[in-house]
Design an enzyme around this catalytic site. Structure first.
Site, PDB file in Angstrom:
ATOM      1  N   ASP A 137       0.832  -1.201   0.000  1.00 20.08           N
ATOM      2  CA  ASP A 137       0.000   0.000   0.000  1.00 20.08           C
ATOM      3  C   ASP A 137       0.866   1.251   0.000  1.00 20.08           C
ATOM      4  O   ASP A 137       1.974   1.254   0.551  1.00 20.08           O
ATOM      5  CB  ASP A 137      -0.888   0.015   1.253  1.00 20.08           C
ATOM      6  CG  ASP A 137      -1.996  -1.034   1.152  1.00 20.08           C
ATOM      7  OD1 ASP A 137      -2.233  -1.544   0.043  1.00 20.08           O
ATOM      8  OD2 ASP A 137      -2.606  -1.335   2.192  1.00 20.08           O
ATOM      9  N   ALA A 188       7.534   4.340   7.133  1.00 20.36           N
ATOM     10  CA  ALA A 188       7.307   2.955   6.683  1.00 20.36           C
ATOM     11  C   ALA A 188       5.995   2.456   7.273  1.00 20.36           C
ATOM     12  O   ALA A 188       5.425   3.077   8.176  1.00 20.36           O
ATOM     13  CB  ALA A 188       8.462   2.065   7.137  1.00 20.36           C
ATOM     14  N   LYS A 189       5.559   1.336   6.751  1.00 17.67           N
ATOM     15  CA  LYS A 189       4.255   0.796   7.151  1.00 17.67           C
ATOM     16  C   LYS A 189       4.171   0.547   8.660  1.00 17.67           C
ATOM     17  O   LYS A 189       3.106   0.659   9.252  1.00 17.67           O
ATOM     18  CB  LYS A 189       3.976  -0.526   6.418  1.00 17.67           C
ATOM     19  CG  LYS A 189       4.017  -0.447   4.902  1.00 17.67           C
ATOM     20  CD  LYS A 189       2.794   0.235   4.315  1.00 17.67           C
ATOM     21  CE  LYS A 189       3.052   0.893   2.988  1.00 17.67           C
ATOM     22  NZ  LYS A 189       3.783   0.094   2.023  1.00 17.67           N
ATOM     23  N   ARG A 190       5.332   0.235   9.262  1.00 17.77           N
ATOM     24  CA  ARG A 190       5.288  -0.105  10.692  1.00 17.77           C
ATOM     25  C   ARG A 190       5.126   1.131  11.584  1.00 17.77           C
ATOM     26  O   ARG A 190       5.030   1.016  12.794  1.00 17.77           O
ATOM     27  CB  ARG A 190       6.549  -0.877  11.090  1.00 17.77           C
ATOM     28  CG  ARG A 190       7.814  -0.100  10.881  1.00 17.77           C
ATOM     29  CD  ARG A 190       9.067  -0.902  11.216  1.00 17.77           C
ATOM     30  NE  ARG A 190      10.233  -0.202  10.749  1.00 17.77           N
ATOM     31  CZ  ARG A 190      10.685  -0.275   9.507  1.00 17.77           C
ATOM     32  NH1 ARG A 190      10.074  -1.042   8.630  1.00 17.77           N
ATOM     33  NH2 ARG A 190      11.746   0.418   9.132  1.00 17.77           N
ATOM     34  N   ASP A 191       5.085   2.322  10.980  1.00 19.67           N
ATOM     35  CA  ASP A 191       5.051   3.540  11.783  1.00 19.67           C
ATOM     36  C   ASP A 191       3.649   3.953  12.208  1.00 19.67           C
ATOM     37  O   ASP A 191       3.400   5.122  12.482  1.00 19.67           O
ATOM     38  CB  ASP A 191       5.731   4.690  11.026  1.00 19.67           C
ATOM     39  CG  ASP A 191       7.234   4.490  10.929  1.00 19.67           C
ATOM     40  OD1 ASP A 191       7.824   3.999  11.908  1.00 19.67           O
ATOM     41  OD2 ASP A 191       7.807   4.789   9.872  1.00 19.67           O
TER      42      ASP A 191
END
Ligand code: GLU
Length: 301
Positions: free
Chosen positions: A17, A239-242
């Site tokens: 995404d 990043a996505k983990r943020d």
């Protein structure tokens, strides 16, 4: 809008995404193109790292944000003959060579195409025909590299001014036969009439080698605008983990696409925070000279 008006583009890799930093860059690319009367093209860079469903979600998110594009979406996977033709042209001009360096070294270069690091030292540049045969006999499948005749090149960037950066023997076709990003991007931008490239400034260091390659192929060099990235609260690339960094995440928190667009526009100093603005209003208010020049730090709420 005429074909002569030139074009800007957004060129996502469908590896997952889009996060708010990517959406912000897309909004900027759209604003730069539309505010200068250009067409805006959508190109899916799907030669590598394709995650099923990602392209559909990326395009839906961009549309929900209010961005539109001209003509059909172009996918790089449908354009392999064009990259092959460009490679043949360079080879016929004596501007390529086969590189048998280990897969690992090639992967390192391919996975870090954006940075100044990992410059190829030219190990395979002067291999003789018999040395190449020996390597082939060992089962090595070569990548193809550019035989660069300089070590740096200068480009013009709307936000960075004159920028001189490294040029090296960049991979043009990987050992697995896939055209490399740096070749595909140059071929496609020219073939699509893209004369304005707006993208994250992690790619600024790639612009000199791409402009140099365009020149070798007799192709025009676009105007560049490398825009500041989004960072997390630790100063690392978002990043996505943020946290809630995708449009879907934001929706789950109760924010509409319009609200996200407005927040992105506020982060770009186009409108004051909390102001609701249509894309046309953003377009009217867009002034490139006033864009922030420093990264946007996204702190999830
Ligand atoms: N596909 C590249 C990316 O998503 C962008 C390439 C470009 O804009 O030149 O990082």
């Amino acid at each position: 809008m005429s074909q002569d008006a030139g074009a800007g583009r957004f060129a996502p890799s469908p590896s997952g995404d889009l996060h708010l930093g990517n959406l912000r860059t897309a909004l900027l690319a759209w604003l730069f193109a539309r505010s200068t009367g250009r067409r805006f093209l959508m190109r899916v860079e799907d030669l590598d790292r394709v995650r099923p469903g990602a392209e559909e979600r990326q395009l839906a998110d961009l549309a929900d944000l209010g961005l539109d594009w001209d003509g059909p979406v172009v996918r790089q996977s449908t354009r392999l003959p064009r990259y092959g033709a460009a490679l043949d042209e360079l080879t016929a001009a004596g501007l390529t060579y086969e590189c048998f360096c280990t897969r690992r070294e090639i992967q390192q270069a391919a996975s870090a195409p954006h940075g100044p690091d990992g410059h190829y030292p030219g190990t395979c540049r002067r291999l003789t025909a018999s040395q190449r045969e020996e390597k082939r006999a060992l089962g090595r499948v070569p990548a193809v590299r550019l035989r660069a005749d300089r070590t740096e090149y200068t480009v013009e960037d709307v936000l960075h001014g004159r920028y001189t950066g490294a040029v090296d023997d960049v991979v043009l076709r990987r050992g697995d036969g896939i055209p490399a990003y740096n070749l595909a991007v140059v071929v496609d931008d020219a073939a699509q009439g893209v004369d304005q490239v707006v993208r994250g400034d992690d790619l600024l260091s790639s612009a000199p080698r791409q402009a140099y390659l365009a020149g070798l192929l007799g192709l025009p060099v676009p105007v560049y605008a490398h825009v500041p990235l989004a960072l997390n609260s630790e100063g690392k690339r978002l990043a996505k983990r943020d946290g809630a960094v995708t449009l879907a995440d934001q929706r789950a928190l109760g924010h509409t696409a319009e609200e996200v667009r407005t927040a992105l526009a506020a982060s770009l100093h186009i409108v004051p925070a909390g102001t609701h603005a249509s894309v046309d209003e953003l377009l009217a208010a867009f002034t490139p000279a006033e864009l922030p020049r420093t990264p946007w730090v996204f702190a999830p709420t």
